[in-house]
Motif scaffolding. Structure first.
Motif, mmCIF file in Angstrom:
data_model
loop_
_atom_site.group_PDB
_atom_site.id
_atom_site.type_symbol
_atom_site.label_atom_id
_atom_site.label_comp_id
_atom_site.label_asym_id
_atom_site.label_seq_id
_atom_site.Cartn_x
_atom_site.Cartn_y
_atom_site.Cartn_z
ATOM 1 N N LEU A 1 0.814 -1.211 0.000
ATOM 2 C CA LEU A 1 0.000 0.000 0.000
ATOM 3 C C LEU A 1 0.849 1.262 0.000
ATOM 4 C CD1 LEU A 1 -2.901 -1.041 2.374
ATOM 5 C CD2 LEU A 1 -3.017 -0.625 -0.085
ATOM 6 N N THR A 2 2.031 1.204 0.596
ATOM 7 C CA THR A 2 2.908 2.381 0.575
ATOM 8 C C THR A 2 3.316 2.730 -0.853
ATOM 9 O OG1 THR A 2 4.764 0.887 1.055
ATOM 10 C CG2 THR A 2 3.813 2.100 2.919
ATOM 11 N N VAL A 3 3.553 1.719 -1.663
ATOM 12 C CA VAL A 3 3.913 1.952 -3.071
ATOM 13 C C VAL A 3 2.729 2.554 -3.818
ATOM 14 C CG1 VAL A 3 4.568 0.836 -5.236
ATOM 15 C CG2 VAL A 3 5.648 0.125 -3.090
ATOM 16 N N SER A 4 1.546 1.986 -3.627
ATOM 17 C CA SER A 4 0.350 2.506 -4.297
ATOM 18 C C SER A 4 0.092 3.958 -3.900
ATOM 19 C CB SER A 4 -0.866 1.648 -3.942
ATOM 20 O OG SER A 4 -0.701 0.323 -4.422
ATOM 21 N N ALA A 5 0.272 4.264 -2.620
ATOM 22 C CA ALA A 5 0.036 5.633 -2.153
ATOM 23 C C ALA A 5 1.006 6.605 -2.811
ATOM 24 C CB ALA A 5 0.162 5.692 -0.635
ATOM 25 N N ARG A 6 2.252 6.203 -2.948
ATOM 26 C CA ARG A 6 3.232 7.096 -3.579
ATOM 27 C C ARG A 6 2.908 7.316 -5.059
ATOM 28 N NH1 ARG A 6 6.932 4.554 0.114
ATOM 29 N NH2 ARG A 6 7.487 2.946 -1.405
ATOM 30 N N VAL A 7 2.402 6.300 -5.726
ATOM 31 C CA VAL A 7 2.004 6.463 -7.128
ATOM 32 C C VAL A 7 0.854 7.463 -7.230
ATOM 33 C CG1 VAL A 7 1.015 5.302 -9.147
ATOM 34 C CG2 VAL A 7 2.827 4.184 -7.835
ATOM 35 N N LEU A 8 -0.110 7.362 -6.328
ATOM 36 C CA LEU A 8 -1.218 8.321 -6.332
ATOM 37 C C LEU A 8 -0.703 9.735 -6.064
ATOM 38 C CD1 LEU A 8 -3.800 6.080 -4.505
ATOM 39 C CD2 LEU A 8 -4.227 7.225 -6.696
ATOM 40 N N GLU B 1 2.232 10.869 -6.899
ATOM 41 C CA GLU B 1 2.910 11.286 -8.128
ATOM 42 C C GLU B 1 1.920 11.754 -9.190
ATOM 43 O OE1 GLU B 1 5.153 7.846 -9.123
ATOM 44 O OE2 GLU B 1 6.607 8.107 -7.484
ATOM 45 N N HIS B 2 0.703 11.202 -9.144
ATOM 46 C CA HIS B 2 -0.328 11.614 -10.098
ATOM 47 C C HIS B 2 -1.037 12.900 -9.677
ATOM 48 C CE1 HIS B 2 0.184 7.715 -12.029
ATOM 49 N NE2 HIS B 2 -0.699 8.058 -12.940
ATOM 50 N N GLY B 3 -0.780 13.364 -8.448
ATOM 51 C CA GLY B 3 -1.359 14.631 -8.034
ATOM 52 C C GLY B 3 -2.271 14.585 -6.834
ATOM 53 N N VAL B 4 -2.382 13.435 -6.164
ATOM 54 C CA VAL B 4 -3.188 13.357 -4.940
ATOM 55 C C VAL B 4 -2.372 13.975 -3.807
ATOM 56 C CG1 VAL B 4 -4.294 11.825 -3.266
ATOM 57 C CG2 VAL B 4 -4.464 11.330 -5.717
ATOM 58 N N ASP B 5 -2.794 15.146 -3.348
ATOM 59 C CA ASP B 5 -2.007 15.931 -2.387
ATOM 60 C C ASP B 5 -2.376 15.543 -0.957
ATOM 61 O OD1 ASP B 5 -0.313 17.760 -1.290
ATOM 62 O OD2 ASP B 5 -1.602 19.502 -1.673
ATOM 63 N N MET B 6 -1.959 14.355 -0.577
ATOM 64 C CA MET B 6 -2.151 13.836 0.776
ATOM 65 C C MET B 6 -0.902 13.058 1.163
ATOM 66 S SD MET B 6 -6.090 12.429 0.433
ATOM 67 C CE MET B 6 -6.075 11.597 2.030
ATOM 68 N N SER B 7 -0.722 12.857 2.445
ATOM 69 C CA SER B 7 0.408 12.054 2.896
ATOM 70 C C SER B 7 0.174 10.589 2.561
ATOM 71 C CB SER B 7 0.599 12.199 4.408
ATOM 72 O OG SER B 7 -0.471 11.577 5.112
ATOM 73 N N VAL B 8 1.262 9.820 2.516
ATOM 74 C CA VAL B 8 1.139 8.382 2.273
ATOM 75 C C VAL B 8 0.225 7.751 3.324
ATOM 76 C CG1 VAL B 8 2.409 6.196 2.382
ATOM 77 C CG2 VAL B 8 3.318 8.106 1.038
ATOM 78 N N LYS B 9 0.414 8.129 4.560
ATOM 79 C CA LYS B 9 -0.401 7.577 5.651
ATOM 80 C C LYS B 9 -1.878 7.877 5.432
ATOM 81 C CE LYS B 9 -0.891 7.825 10.707
ATOM 82 N NZ LYS B 9 -2.209 8.467 10.770
ATOM 83 N N ASP B 10 -2.206 9.098 5.064
ATOM 84 C CA ASP B 10 -3.609 9.476 4.888
ATOM 85 C C ASP B 10 -4.228 8.793 3.670
ATOM 86 O OD1 ASP B 10 -3.575 11.029 7.139
ATOM 87 O OD2 ASP B 10 -3.268 12.925 6.076
ATOM 88 N N ILE B 11 -3.446 8.625 2.602
ATOM 89 C CA ILE B 11 -3.951 7.926 1.417
ATOM 90 C C ILE B 11 -4.278 6.480 1.774
ATOM 91 C CG2 ILE B 11 -3.338 7.032 -0.863
ATOM 92 C CD1 ILE B 11 -1.713 9.602 -1.297
ATOM 93 N N ILE B 12 -3.364 5.832 2.479
ATOM 94 C CA ILE B 12 -3.584 4.438 2.869
ATOM 95 C C ILE B 12 -4.821 4.317 3.759
ATOM 96 C CG2 ILE B 12 -2.663 2.527 4.249
ATOM 97 C CD1 ILE B 12 0.123 3.335 3.240
ATOM 98 N N GLU B 13 -4.952 5.209 4.723
ATOM 99 C CA GLU B 13 -6.104 5.150 5.621
ATOM 100 C C GLU B 13 -7.408 5.347 4.858
ATOM 101 O OE1 GLU B 13 -5.427 7.984 8.702
ATOM 102 O OE2 GLU B 13 -4.058 6.681 9.822
ATOM 103 N N TYR B 14 -7.412 6.257 3.899
ATOM 104 C CA TYR B 14 -8.623 6.502 3.107
ATOM 105 C C TYR B 14 -8.994 5.265 2.297
ATOM 106 C CZ TYR B 14 -11.772 8.530 -0.342
ATOM 107 O OH TYR B 14 -12.853 8.778 -1.147
ATOM 108 N N LEU B 15 -8.024 4.719 1.567
ATOM 109 C CA LEU B 15 -8.307 3.554 0.725
ATOM 110 C C LEU B 15 -8.750 2.360 1.568
ATOM 111 C CD1 LEU B 15 -5.327 3.721 -1.807
ATOM 112 C CD2 LEU B 15 -7.670 4.527 -2.158
#
Length: 230
Positions: A54-61, A63-77
């Motif tokens: 999930l850390t890799v997926s969050a970093r890809v998001l 890079e595409h422009g999702v302006d959130m921290s890796v931790k917050d992206i993972i928690e949301y998903l």
């Protein structure tokens, strides 16, 4: 007279894609999150993340422009997908039938997933006695394709990894299972599978795979239903 093949010491199961058809949930959550930042996110973008930590997926998001921290992206998903799985667990019927067969035969099973414990618990709540061990992505230092998660699962079960059969569907998961030393079955789901390699079985479906086939694979047999078409 030839003796019957010895059954595997354990069967190690991937979750997303292999055991439950949750990849559409992940892609829908990624699209929803991306849209909040005006980012285009396609099904193909989502498929590129299948099997990743999930850390890799969050970093890809990111890079595409999702302006959130890796931790917050993972928690949301995780929150979105876990809610979906709680509402409806989309079992892969071929995998669920084989899982029930293996459990009924008394063969220990482990769940080995890059999803975190909250999602794993939601998925297996209806089969709480199926898995003698669970390894999740938030428990390991190195995610798939590193073999750590499969090695940890065998350790927790107290069995040699070389006597286990692992079942995976994504290229990164297949690579992790194969590198661990487990006899690996790659089942074709949403993403193309890795090329043929020694010790790797590749199947279009788990239908037709039973206890005899698992025993034969544990004994060194390879099944390749894909040939050059992966």
């Amino acid at each position: 007279m030839n003796s019957s093949p010895v059954r595997p010491a354990a069967v190690l199961w991937d979750l997303d894609g292999t055991l439950i058809d949750s990849e559409p949930y992940w892609i829908a959550a990624e699209k929803e999150l991306a849209s909040r930042f005006g980012v285009e996110w396609t099904d193909q973008d989502g498929l590129q993340l299948v099997g990743n930590p999930l850390t890799v997926s969050a970093r890809v998001l990111q890079e595409h422009g999702v302006d959130m921290s890796v931790k917050d992206i993972i928690e949301y998903l995780l929150r979105r997908v876990t809610d979906d799985v709680r509402a409806h667990t989309p079992w892969q019927q071929d995998a669920r039938e084989l899982l029930d067969l293996v459990v009924s035969a008394g063969i220990p099973c482990a769940l080995v997933t890059m999803s975190y414990s909250s999602l794993a618990k939601a998925a297996i709540t209806r089969i709480p006695d199926a898995f003698a061990a669970v390894v999740t992505g938030d428990e390991v230092t190195h995610g798939k394709p590193h073999p750590e998660s499969f090695l940890l699962a065998a350790e927790r079960l107290g069995v040699p990894i070389s006597d286990c059969v692992a079942i995976e569907d994504s290229p990164s998961g297949v690579a992790a299972a194969h590198a661990s030393g487990a006899h690996t079955i790659a089942v074709r789901r949403l993403t193309p599978l890795t090329d043929a390699r020694p010790g790797l079985s590749r199947v279009r479906s788990l239908h037709g795979i039973g206890l005899d086939e698992l025993a034969e694979i544990a004994g060194g047999r390879m099944i390749d239903q894909l040939g050059s078409d992966n």
